[in-house]
Design a protein around this motif. Sequence first.
Motif, PDB file in Angstrom:
ATOM      1  N   VAL A 135       3.614   3.448  80.454  1.00  0.00           N
ATOM      2  CA  VAL A 135       3.724   2.065  80.010  1.00  0.00           C
ATOM      3  C   VAL A 135       2.390   1.393  80.299  1.00  0.00           C
ATOM      4  CG1 VAL A 135       4.928  -0.121  80.370  1.00  0.00           C
ATOM      5  CG2 VAL A 135       6.200   2.035  80.479  1.00  0.00           C
ATOM      6  N   SER A 136       1.885   0.669  79.310  1.00  0.00           N
ATOM      7  CA  SER A 136       0.615  -0.025  79.479  1.00  0.00           C
ATOM      8  C   SER A 136       0.812  -1.536  79.412  1.00  0.00           C
ATOM      9  CB  SER A 136      -0.371   0.404  78.388  1.00  0.00           C
ATOM     10  OG  SER A 136      -1.546  -0.366  78.508  1.00  0.00           O
ATOM     11  N   PRO A 137       0.602  -2.209  80.540  1.00  0.00           N
ATOM     12  CA  PRO A 137       0.613  -3.672  80.536  1.00  0.00           C
ATOM     13  C   PRO A 137      -0.798  -4.259  80.534  1.00  0.00           C
ATOM     14  CG  PRO A 137       0.884  -2.893  82.771  1.00  0.00           C
ATOM     15  CD  PRO A 137       0.696  -1.670  81.896  1.00  0.00           C
ATOM     16  N   GLU A 138      -1.789  -3.458  80.149  1.00  0.00           N
ATOM     17  CA  GLU A 138      -3.214  -3.799  80.220  1.00  0.00           C
ATOM     18  C   GLU A 138      -3.655  -3.794  81.690  1.00  0.00           C
ATOM     19  OE1 GLU A 138      -5.365  -6.444  77.172  1.00  0.00           O
ATOM     20  OE2 GLU A 138      -3.366  -7.346  77.346  1.00  0.00           O
ATOM     21  N   LEU A 139      -4.956  -3.784  81.889  1.00  0.00           N
ATOM     22  CA  LEU A 139      -5.532  -3.714  83.233  1.00  0.00           C
ATOM     23  C   LEU A 139      -5.009  -4.831  84.134  1.00  0.00           C
ATOM     24  CD1 LEU A 139      -7.544  -2.632  85.346  1.00  0.00           C
ATOM     25  CD2 LEU A 139      -9.298  -4.038  84.238  1.00  0.00           C
ATOM     26  N   GLN A 140      -4.929  -6.048  83.607  1.00  0.00           N
ATOM     27  CA  GLN A 140      -4.489  -7.174  84.435  1.00  0.00           C
ATOM     28  C   GLN A 140      -3.060  -6.986  84.938  1.00  0.00           C
ATOM     29  OE1 GLN A 140      -6.202  -7.222  81.712  1.00  0.00           O
ATOM     30  NE2 GLN A 140      -7.918  -8.619  81.925  1.00  0.00           N
ATOM     31  N   LEU A 179       9.599  -3.104  84.604  1.00  0.00           N
ATOM     32  CA  LEU A 179       9.163  -3.345  83.220  1.00  0.00           C
ATOM     33  C   LEU A 179       9.338  -4.819  82.852  1.00  0.00           C
ATOM     34  CD1 LEU A 179       8.170  -2.307  80.482  1.00  0.00           C
ATOM     35  CD2 LEU A 179      10.555  -1.752  79.935  1.00  0.00           C
ATOM     36  N   GLN A 180      10.454  -5.404  83.232  1.00  0.00           N
ATOM     37  CA  GLN A 180      10.708  -6.811  82.934  1.00  0.00           C
ATOM     38  C   GLN A 180       9.635  -7.699  83.555  1.00  0.00           C
ATOM     39  OE1 GLN A 180      14.684  -8.110  83.840  1.00  0.00           O
ATOM     40  NE2 GLN A 180      14.147 -10.265  83.750  1.00  0.00           N
TER      41      GLN A 180
END
Length: 123
Positions: free
Chosen positions: A64-69, A103-104
């Motif tokens: 899962v990728s939530p971006e670097l931040q 994830l949420q």
Amino acid sequence: MEVFADYLARIDNQEHRERTEEVLAWVAKKYPNLKPVIKWNQPMFTDHGTFIIGFSVSKNRMTVSPELQGIVHFSDEIVQAGYRHTKYLVIFPWEKPFDFSLLQKMIEFNIWDKSNCSTFWRK
């Protein structure tokens, strides 16, 4: 979920396909305002044209990728939950139950943090 049908059909392992479908369906149901899309051959969800969360699968895991931040913001929680991460990906092994609460948190952080973002990726 039709947008993900071809992607899901290419996952050979039935259990992995079912888990991936479950996770994508959960996101779509929990966040109906997010737009499901395929970009770079990966399922993603966007909000007002900006990336919120992306997924990929391999033999041993779903990532899962939530971006670097998102990784930086949740690094401690990711590790405390028993998962590993790279600079851009959270690694969810197939043999472990999927942590929907983590994830949420990542999705809600990105929706909030990118509410005024006008580009696909953060700058």
